[in-house]
Design a protein around this motif. Structure first.
Motif, PDB file in Angstrom:
ATOM      1  N   VAL A  94       0.974  -1.526   0.078  1.00  0.00           N
ATOM      2  CA  VAL A  94      -0.240  -0.180   0.215  1.00  0.00           C
ATOM      3  C   VAL A  94       0.792   1.453   0.061  1.00  0.00           C
ATOM      4  O   VAL A  94       0.550   2.354  -0.503  1.00  0.00           O
ATOM      5  N   ALA A  95       1.517   1.428   0.706  1.00  0.00           N
ATOM      6  CA  ALA A  95       2.961   2.454   0.598  1.00  0.00           C
ATOM      7  C   ALA A  95       3.709   2.735  -0.349  1.00  0.00           C
ATOM      8  O   ALA A  95       4.104   2.666  -0.767  1.00  0.00           O
ATOM      9  N   GLN A  96       3.271   4.541  -0.384  1.00  0.00           N
ATOM     10  CA  GLN A  96       4.642   4.636  -1.265  1.00  0.00           C
ATOM     11  C   GLN A  96       5.600   5.856  -0.411  1.00  0.00           C
ATOM     12  O   GLN A  96       6.109   5.567   0.520  1.00  0.00           O
ATOM     13  N   CYS A  97       4.489   7.153   0.010  1.00  0.00           N
ATOM     14  CA  CYS A  97       6.243   7.497   0.396  1.00  0.00           C
ATOM     15  C   CYS A  97       5.903   7.631   2.211  1.00  0.00           C
ATOM     16  O   CYS A  97       7.249   7.091   3.162  1.00  0.00           O
ATOM     17  N   THR A 131     -18.880   1.349   2.602  1.00  0.00           N
ATOM     18  CA  THR A 131     -18.479   1.970   3.810  1.00  0.00           C
ATOM     19  C   THR A 131     -17.223   2.530   3.513  1.00  0.00           C
ATOM     20  O   THR A 131     -16.887   3.646   5.071  1.00  0.00           O
ATOM     21  N   VAL A 132     -16.213   1.603   3.715  1.00  0.00           N
ATOM     22  CA  VAL A 132     -14.895   1.355   3.585  1.00  0.00           C
ATOM     23  C   VAL A 132     -14.050   3.117   3.707  1.00  0.00           C
ATOM     24  O   VAL A 132     -13.940   3.194   3.573  1.00  0.00           O
ATOM     25  N   ASP A 133     -14.977   2.923   1.847  1.00  0.00           N
ATOM     26  CA  ASP A 133     -14.895   4.510   1.706  1.00  0.00           C
ATOM     27  C   ASP A 133     -15.225   6.194   2.512  1.00  0.00           C
ATOM     28  O   ASP A 133     -14.412   6.543   2.884  1.00  0.00           O
ATOM     29  N   HIS A 134     -16.063   5.657   3.137  1.00  0.00           N
ATOM     30  CA  HIS A 134     -16.618   6.178   3.953  1.00  0.00           C
ATOM     31  C   HIS A 134     -16.373   7.077   5.336  1.00  0.00           C
ATOM     32  O   HIS A 134     -15.422   8.377   5.270  1.00  0.00           O
ATOM     33  N   VAL A 135     -15.157   5.572   6.187  1.00  0.00           N
ATOM     34  CA  VAL A 135     -14.727   5.533   6.858  1.00  0.00           C
ATOM     35  C   VAL A 135     -13.273   6.700   6.759  1.00  0.00           C
ATOM     36  O   VAL A 135     -12.900   7.415   7.114  1.00  0.00           O
ATOM     37  N   TYR A 146      -5.279   5.091  -2.390  1.00  0.00           N
ATOM     38  CA  TYR A 146      -6.853   4.585  -1.430  1.00  0.00           C
ATOM     39  C   TYR A 146      -7.065   3.860  -2.350  1.00  0.00           C
ATOM     40  O   TYR A 146      -7.278   2.834  -1.340  1.00  0.00           O
ATOM     41  N   THR A 147      -7.100   3.369  -3.776  1.00  0.00           N
ATOM     42  CA  THR A 147      -7.206   1.695  -3.930  1.00  0.00           C
ATOM     43  C   THR A 147      -6.560   0.560  -3.576  1.00  0.00           C
ATOM     44  O   THR A 147      -7.753  -0.583  -2.819  1.00  0.00           O
ATOM     45  N   ARG A 148      -5.499   0.814  -3.205  1.00  0.00           N
ATOM     46  CA  ARG A 148      -4.766  -0.315  -2.269  1.00  0.00           C
ATOM     47  C   ARG A 148      -5.362  -0.418  -0.847  1.00  0.00           C
ATOM     48  O   ARG A 148      -5.362  -1.161  -0.446  1.00  0.00           O
TER      49      ARG A 148
END
Ligand code: FES
Ligand code: FES
Length: 165
Positions: A94-97, A131-135, A146-148
């Motif tokens: 997931v992480a980039q910077c 739900t996940v996007d909202h939280v 966000y997608t990852r």
């Protein structure tokens, strides 16, 4: 002297009560997981758990933390059941910077804690993404991971649900 428990260990509080919790964690205790982003509770980079709930540590005063409230930073997360979240984060790269990621993981862990461990119904497939996007929309990522993040939360949720049954 007053003490507060952070990542499972008690620590003396020898600062003024109006110091933001983030300052105390980073500057006094050396807990550099929570990050300073906006300082006004808008970005989520400073998210930690207090009493199991996600809070913006930049905007909570040390003096307002209850004596018996357990504070958990990302450094203490792997001592809890939510190692699954961190494992999923690595799996999905997931992480980039990385700057926002401790806050993202703490927000995700709190979401799954509330939905999967505390007896609430699991996230239904039909509203999982909403739900996940909202939280998680309260936690900003300038790198756009966000997608990852959503995929990692799905993986962690599936594993935690499997562990329960
Ligand atoms: S630094 Fe606390 S929400 Fe942005
Ligand atoms: S990974 Fe860079 S800000 Fe989120």
């Amino acid at each position: 002297m007053r003490q507060l428990k952070v990542d499972g260990k008690p620590h003396d509080v020898n600062v003024e009560g109006d110091m933001p919790l983030l300052w105390w964690l980073r500057d006094e205790l050396g807990k550099t997981g929570p990050k300073y982003g906006c300082g006004i509770a808008m970005c989520g980079a400073c998210t930690v758990h207090v009493g199991g709930r996600p809070v913006r540590s930049c905007s909570l005063r040390v003096g307002d933390v209850k004596d018996d409230a357990e504070i958990t930073t990302i450094a203490g997360l792997d001592t809890q059941a939510f190692h699954a979240v961190q494992a999923a984060w690595i799996e999905h790269q997931v992480a980039q910077c990385g700057y926002c990621q401790p806050g993202q993981i703490m927000a995700a862990a709190a979401l799954l804690q509330a939905r999967l461990v505390e007896g609430n119904p699991p996230l239904a497939e039909k509203d999982f993404d909403v739900t996940v996007d909202h939280v998680m929309s309260a936690n900003l990522c300038r790198c756009g991971t966000y997608t990852r993040i959503r995929a990692a939360i799905r993986t962690a949720a599936a594993r935690l649900q499997g562990q329960k049954s």
